[in-house]
Design a protein around this motif. Structure first.
Motif, mmCIF file in Angstrom:
data_model
loop_
_atom_site.group_PDB
_atom_site.id
_atom_site.type_symbol
_atom_site.label_atom_id
_atom_site.label_comp_id
_atom_site.label_asym_id
_atom_site.label_seq_id
_atom_site.Cartn_x
_atom_site.Cartn_y
_atom_site.Cartn_z
ATOM 1 N N PHE A 208 -23.408 -33.564 -18.124
ATOM 2 C CA PHE A 208 -24.698 -32.895 -18.055
ATOM 3 C C PHE A 208 -24.518 -31.538 -18.711
ATOM 4 O O PHE A 208 -23.485 -30.887 -18.548
ATOM 5 N N GLY A 209 -25.492 -31.120 -19.475
ATOM 6 C CA GLY A 209 -25.342 -29.804 -20.084
ATOM 7 C C GLY A 209 -26.558 -29.401 -20.888
ATOM 8 O O GLY A 209 -27.610 -30.042 -20.841
ATOM 9 N N ASP A 210 -26.369 -28.324 -21.637
ATOM 10 C CA ASP A 210 -27.456 -27.661 -22.340
ATOM 11 C C ASP A 210 -27.410 -28.026 -23.821
ATOM 12 O O ASP A 210 -26.463 -27.679 -24.521
ATOM 13 N N LEU A 211 -28.448 -28.695 -24.294
ATOM 14 C CA LEU A 211 -28.485 -29.092 -25.701
ATOM 15 C C LEU A 211 -28.745 -27.908 -26.621
ATOM 16 O O LEU A 211 -28.463 -27.973 -27.819
ATOM 17 N N ASN A 212 -29.293 -26.833 -26.078
ATOM 18 C CA ASN A 212 -29.555 -25.670 -26.930
ATOM 19 C C ASN A 212 -28.313 -24.834 -27.168
ATOM 20 O O ASN A 212 -28.337 -23.908 -27.966
ATOM 21 N N ASP A 213 -27.250 -25.130 -26.433
ATOM 22 C CA ASP A 213 -25.999 -24.423 -26.653
ATOM 23 C C ASP A 213 -25.113 -25.305 -27.529
ATOM 24 O O ASP A 213 -24.610 -26.330 -27.079
ATOM 25 N N PRO A 214 -24.935 -24.942 -28.785
ATOM 26 C CA PRO A 214 -24.209 -25.833 -29.694
ATOM 27 C C PRO A 214 -22.749 -26.031 -29.292
ATOM 28 O O PRO A 214 -22.116 -26.989 -29.733
ATOM 29 N N GLN A 215 -22.230 -25.146 -28.457
ATOM 30 C CA GLN A 215 -20.833 -25.276 -28.044
ATOM 31 C C GLN A 215 -20.665 -26.145 -26.810
ATOM 32 O O GLN A 215 -19.541 -26.460 -26.433
ATOM 33 N N SER A 216 -21.764 -26.484 -26.115
ATOM 34 C CA SER A 216 -21.622 -27.228 -24.861
ATOM 35 C C SER A 216 -21.046 -28.607 -25.154
ATOM 36 O O SER A 216 -21.237 -29.166 -26.241
ATOM 37 N N GLU A 217 -20.351 -29.147 -24.148
ATOM 38 C CA GLU A 217 -19.694 -30.439 -24.321
ATOM 39 C C GLU A 217 -20.695 -31.504 -24.770
ATOM 40 O O GLU A 217 -20.435 -32.288 -25.668
ATOM 41 N N ILE A 218 -21.876 -31.464 -24.135
ATOM 42 C CA ILE A 218 -22.853 -32.510 -24.446
ATOM 43 C C ILE A 218 -23.387 -32.369 -25.874
ATOM 44 O O ILE A 218 -23.536 -33.355 -26.591
ATOM 45 N N SER A 219 -23.616 -31.125 -26.329
ATOM 46 C CA SER A 219 -24.099 -30.940 -27.699
ATOM 47 C C SER A 219 -23.072 -31.436 -28.695
ATOM 48 O O SER A 219 -23.406 -32.133 -29.662
ATOM 49 N N VAL A 220 -21.816 -31.090 -28.457
ATOM 50 C CA VAL A 220 -20.757 -31.484 -29.370
ATOM 51 C C VAL A 220 -20.690 -33.005 -29.446
ATOM 52 O O VAL A 220 -20.644 -33.588 -30.528
ATOM 53 N N LYS A 221 -20.760 -33.641 -28.276
ATOM 54 C CA LYS A 221 -20.660 -35.111 -28.261
ATOM 55 C C LYS A 221 -21.839 -35.766 -28.948
ATOM 56 O O LYS A 221 -21.675 -36.709 -29.705
#
Ligand code: SF4
Ligand code: SF4
Ligand code: SF4
Lengths: 245, 130
Positions: A208-221
């Protein structure tokens, strides 16, 4: 529940091939500041890796019931489900069936919110679709509108007992509710109960995480792994993504 | 002839009025004079007597007490809407903080609510923080 793979997927999602980055996980959060507010700086989302999800495991569904005081009435027509486990299979049986949890997708274009006559269902600034139970009149339009069967009407009185979570209200008879991404935990900088339970079970199938944060695990994945959403063809832009469907 | 006949009629009416007054007066005295009777009657609806608020722990309320007495309902309802819909969480002014000083809902909130006969249904779903 068993469902056909193509039915669940609709026309499927966008395929992005790439490298898998090692997930960095530091989730011991400092106590939240005194005042916080939902903001469009965040866009909360979930990513579920169905390869890691075990068809016998119900840690997430149990954790959700425990955290959110969602009882089981024992009547399949009346039971409340905020998160369900689905078995899906390929019509031609070319692939083994997969098991996955399904909850509210926190759609970017949520028909449930569009049809709600009282604006009880609304999208919070950070993308979480919520039901304001104080406004809901129990008309159930939203249940008809949601193509994911994510919503349940509370048909019966529920009561508090010594196992209930005191931080969360008990479910009120006559209103429609659904997964709220454990908004009370998220606002405190914590992870939703199902995600925590999945991790405690050693499966690590949900992030679970923040898509607006490009560094978040979920965005990266999501940038680097092939992910899909369920029934992407409907154009609702779900924010629960699946890997390995 | 006419005056002889109408006189007794007027007299009868007047007499009736006087009697009515004489009869009604003691009843009025009883009704207004014996406060005990009135209390007795309303006791079936409310048994707790005037509100007996437990002394709060803590130094001071987050707002002046007299303001709170008058406005807490609007304050709480407004905050509720902001919290649900905008995700506003002010931890130093949450209900958990109320309960740190007013530790018993029965001995605080319920006292006045019962006395004035209002029944907010917050705690049918939410639990009062312990
Ligand atoms: S999954 Fe259903 S309930 Fe959830 S936001 Fe989408 S339409 Fe609404
Ligand atoms: S049941 Fe409640 S949330 Fe759903 S559409 Fe009706 S009022 Fe809105
Ligand atoms: S995010 Fe919270 S409310 Fe939603 S399914 Fe998971 S545990 Fe339940």
């Amino acid at each position: 529940m068993t469902m056909d793979r193509r039915t669940v997927l609709g026309l499927g999602g966008v395929a992005t091939a790439g490298v898998v980055l090692a997930p960095g996980m530091t989730l011991i959060a400092a106590p939240p500041p005194d005042k916080t507010e939902a903001s469009s700086d965040q866009r909360w989302a979930m990513l579920i890796d169905v390869n890691k999800c075990d068809s016998n495991c119900t840690a997430c569904t149990k954790a959700c019931r425990q955290e959110n005081n969602v009882p089981l009435f024992g009547d399949p027509n009346r039971d409340i489900h905020w998160i369900r486990k689905l078995e899906i299979r390929d019509k031609e049986h070319r692939r083994p069936s997969v098991s996955l949890p399904v909850m509210c997708n926190h759609c970017e274009n949520p028909p449930c919110a569009h049809v709600c006559p009282t604006q009880a269902t609304f999208i919070r600034k950070d993308g979480i679709v919520l039901v304001d139970k104080h406004r809901c009149i129990g008309c159930r339009y939203c249940m008809l509108a949601c193509p994911y069967k994510a919503r349940s009407l509370v048909y019966h009185e529920t009561s508090r007992n010594e196992d209930s979570n005191p931080e969360v209200p008990i479910r009120a008879k006559g209103v429609v509710e659904k997964c709220n991404f454990c908004v009370h935990l998220v606002d405190d900088g914590k992870q939703p109960a199902c995600v925590q339970a999945c991790r405690n079970e050693g499966k690590h199938a949900m992030i679970f995480g923040d898509l607006n944060d490009p560094q978040s695990e979920i965005s990266v994945k999501i940038r680097t792994v092939k992910t899909q959403t369920i029934r992407a063809d409907l154009g609702l832009k779900p924010h629960v993504h699946y890997e390995g469907l | 002839m006419r005056s002889l006949q109408s006189h007794p009629l007027k007299f009868t009416v007047l007499l009736a009025l006087v009697w009515a007054f004489v009869l009604v007066l003691p009843t009025m005295v009883v009704a207004s004079g014996s406060g005990a009777d009135v209390t007795q009657h309303s006791k079936s609806a409310y048994t707790g007597g005037p509100p007996q608020l437990e002394n709060a722990k803590g130094e001071a309320c987050i707002r002046p007490s007299d303001w709170m007495r008058r406005n807490h309902m609007d304050f709480l309802k407004h905050r509720r809407a902001q919290t649900v819909r905008e995700g506003l969480r002010i931890r130093s002014e949450s209900l958990i903080k109320c309960a740190e000083c007013h530790q018993s809902r029965e001995k605080f909130c319920d006292q006045c609510h019962n006395y004035v006969g209002v029944a907010p249904d917050c705690f049918e779903c939410h639990s009062y923080p312990k």
